[in-house]
Design an enzyme around this catalytic site. Structure first.
Site, PDB file in Angstrom:
ATOM      1  N   VAL A   1      -0.391  13.744   7.212  1.00 18.55           N
ATOM      2  CA  VAL A   1      -1.783  13.895   7.667  1.00 18.55           C
ATOM      3  C   VAL A   1      -2.702  14.110   6.455  1.00 18.55           C
ATOM      4  O   VAL A   1      -3.776  13.509   6.358  1.00 18.55           O
ATOM      5  CB  VAL A   1      -1.914  15.057   8.688  1.00 18.55           C
TER       6      VAL A   1
ATOM      7  N   ASP B   1      -1.185   3.575   6.166  1.00 18.18           N
ATOM      8  CA  ASP B   1      -0.200   3.341   5.094  1.00 18.18           C
ATOM      9  C   ASP B   1      -0.062   4.581   4.208  1.00 18.18           C
ATOM     10  O   ASP B   1       1.043   4.925   3.771  1.00 18.18           O
ATOM     11  CB  ASP B   1      -0.612   2.141   4.230  1.00 18.18           C
TER      12      ASP B   1
ATOM     13  N   ASN C   1       0.834  -1.209   0.000  1.00 15.82           N
ATOM     14  CA  ASN C   1       0.000   0.000   0.000  1.00 15.82           C
ATOM     15  C   ASN C   1       0.865   1.255   0.000  1.00 15.82           C
ATOM     16  O   ASN C   1       0.556   2.233  -0.677  1.00 15.82           O
ATOM     17  CB  ASN C   1      -0.904   0.044   1.235  1.00 15.82           C
TER      18      ASN C   1
HETATM   19  N1  LIG Z   1     -11.775   9.886  10.841  1.00 14.24           N
HETATM   20  C1  LIG Z   1     -10.729  10.541  10.299  1.00 14.24           C
HETATM   21  N2  LIG Z   1     -10.859  11.818   9.837  1.00 14.24           N
HETATM   22  C2  LIG Z   1      -9.816  12.474   9.297  1.00 14.24           C
HETATM   23  N3  LIG Z   1      -8.580  11.948   9.177  1.00 14.24           N
HETATM   24  C3  LIG Z   1      -8.389  10.691   9.620  1.00 14.24           C
HETATM   25  C4  LIG Z   1      -9.440   9.911  10.214  1.00 14.24           C
HETATM   26  N4  LIG Z   1      -8.937   8.689  10.556  1.00 14.24           N
HETATM   27  C5  LIG Z   1      -7.641   8.707  10.171  1.00 14.24           C
HETATM   28  N5  LIG Z   1      -7.304   9.897   9.628  1.00 14.24           N
HETATM   29  C6  LIG Z   1      -6.006  10.308   9.066  1.00 14.24           C
HETATM   30  O1  LIG Z   1      -5.167   9.181   8.857  1.00 14.24           O
HETATM   31  C7  LIG Z   1      -4.019   9.240   9.712  1.00 14.24           C
HETATM   32  C8  LIG Z   1      -3.695   7.852  10.244  1.00 14.24           C
HETATM   33  O2  LIG Z   1      -4.813   7.357  10.921  1.00 14.24           O
HETATM   34  P1  LIG Z   1      -4.761   6.525  12.282  1.00 14.24           P
HETATM   35  O3  LIG Z   1      -4.224   7.353  13.376  1.00 14.24           O
HETATM   36  O4  LIG Z   1      -6.127   5.953  12.458  1.00 14.24           O
HETATM   37  O5  LIG Z   1      -3.668   5.423  11.917  1.00 14.24           O
HETATM   38  P2  LIG Z   1      -3.622   3.853  12.202  1.00 14.24           P
HETATM   39  O6  LIG Z   1      -4.277   3.553  13.516  1.00 14.24           O
HETATM   40  O7  LIG Z   1      -2.223   3.456  12.016  1.00 14.24           O
HETATM   41  O8  LIG Z   1      -4.516   3.326  11.006  1.00 14.24           O
HETATM   42  P3  LIG Z   1      -4.447   1.937  10.206  1.00 14.24           P
HETATM   43  O9  LIG Z   1      -5.645   1.200  10.700  1.00 14.24           O
HETATM   44  O10 LIG Z   1      -4.552   2.347   8.774  1.00 14.24           O
HETATM   45  O11 LIG Z   1      -3.143   1.265  10.539  1.00 14.24           O
HETATM   46  C9  LIG Z   1      -4.368  10.265  10.798  1.00 14.24           C
HETATM   47  O12 LIG Z   1      -3.234  10.882  11.320  1.00 14.24           O
HETATM   48  C10 LIG Z   1      -5.270  11.232  10.022  1.00 14.24           C
HETATM   49  O13 LIG Z   1      -4.489  12.130   9.234  1.00 14.24           O
END
Ligand SMILES: Nc1ncnc2c1ncn2[C@@H]1O[C@H](COP(=O)(O)OP(=O)(O)OP(=O)(O)O)[C@@H](O)[C@H]1O
Ligand SMILES: [Mg+2]
Length: 320
Positions: free
Chosen positions: A279, A255, A44
């Site tokens: 972000v 990713d 990805n």
């Molecule tokens: N509901 C949301 N609204 C806006 N931006 C979001 C949202 N969810 C995730 N993001 C964006 O995606 C980025 C990564 O998301 P997250 O913190 O959920 O990572 P993760 O837990 O590693 O996710 P993954 O399940 O893909 O591994 C966040 O920093 C943000 O920029």
């Protein structure tokens, strides 16, 4: 072949997705057409870097028909691949969208077992690519020890590549103990690294700084879902808020974020801009359904918002 950025996916998958009106037990369910996508963390990341116009090569083990299809799907998107051929079939994942409720059901199957020798063959390929950045993302497949990413961290140092890792649990902890360049933990992963059960928002900056001081990495970007991310280096921290968007699916957000950050680093951007682009990519990925990543025009639009209005939406919860 040489590549500025190499990605490593030890547990790749062929992602299949379809739709059904309602999921009901015991009935024959008429599904929509089946869609195939190449999946797995590093893959990805490669797809997303490719979309941003970066130069990358995806390295992974591939087995059977699914492995072949995986390579074909990636090449169709212009993603360069180098695969190690292994016995058996690369795993398949299935996701079913229930259109009446918009709920997505994701069935993840066990990964194809690979041996340590086969994983090491992936490292041999990467060595020849002489990358500046090596990105590993995703879980380890059955057959590899939980310490395998620790070996990859040592390997990256050895070949002079900056190592970026996005994984979880013990595999993450072991590699971080060896030391690497950039970590992008979410709150749960940061807790594991900091050795605590749970973190409150006002403890995140200290926890991230602690892991930098312990030599686990040089930069940490803690992803905070809809709240954006916290960039932490040894000289300070900064909250990057995520723009408000109409969320469709958060699959691939992490990713996409990693891809944006590595692309930015490779373009020589500052850590601040790296985190802003991360972000923007992560949030842009949430605007699309299913496994689809982001559209680049959305990334640049969201980045402009972050750079113009980000200051107004900063969380004040850190460093209190
Ligand atoms: N509901 C949301 N609204 C806006 N931006 C979001 C949202 N969810 C995730 N993001 C964006 O995606 C980025 C990564 O998301 P997250 O913190 O959920 O990572 P993760 O837990 O590693 O996710 P993954 O399940 O893909 O591994 C966040 O920093 C943000 O920029
Ligand atoms: Mg993640």
């Amino acid at each position: 072949m040489q590549a500025k950025i190499a990605t490593l996916t030890l547990n790749p998958a062929l992602d299949k997705s379809t739709e059904v009106d309602r999921l009901v037990a015991e009935q024959k369910l008429r599904c929509g057409p089946l869609r195939f996508d190449a999946g797995g963390g590093g893959i990805n990341v490669s797809k997303a870097i490719q979309r941003l116009g970066g130069q990358q090569v995806a390295v992974f083990p591939a087995g059977g028909h699914n492995g072949k299809l995986l390579c074909e799907l990636l090449e169709k998107e212009g993603v360069k691949t180098e695969s190690v051929s292994v016995l058996g079939e690369t795993r398949e994942n299935l996701s079913v969208l229930e259109s009446s409720s918009h709920a997505q059901y994701r069935f993840t199957l066990p990964g194809l077992q690979i041996t340590e020798n086969q994983a090491d063959e992936c490292l041999d390929i990467i060595k020849k690519l002489t990358p500046d950045y090596l990105v590993a993302s995703g879980s380890l497949p059955p057959g590899l020890p939980e310490t395998y990413y620790e070996k990859v961290a040592a390997f990256a140092k050895n070949i002079g590549a900056r190592f970026v890792l996005d994984t979880s649990g013990e595999a993450l902890k072991a590699a971080a103990d060896e030391g690497l360049f950039l970590l992008k933990p979410n709150l749960a992963e940061l807790s594991v690294l900091a050795g605590v059960e749970k973190l409150e928002m006002n403890e995140v900056d200290d926890a991230a700084l602690k892991i930098i001081k312990e030599g686990m990495c040089e930069v940490v970007v803690v992803s905070l879902g809809p709240q954006g991310a916290l960039l932490v280096t040894k000289s300070g921290f900064e909250h990057i808020p995520a723009p408000m968007v109409k969320k469709q699916s958060t699959v691939g957000a992490g990713d996409s974020m990693v891809a944006g950050m590595v692309w930015a680093l490779n373009e020589g951007k500052s850590f601040r801009e790296m985190a802003q682009i991360g972000v923007a990519c992560g949030t842009a990925a949430t605007m699309n359904q299913g496994t689809e990543l982001f559209h680049t025009e959305e990334v640049w639009r969201l980045l402009a918002w972050i750079q113009q209005y980000g200051d107004r939406y900063r969380l004040r919860d850190f460093g209190t």
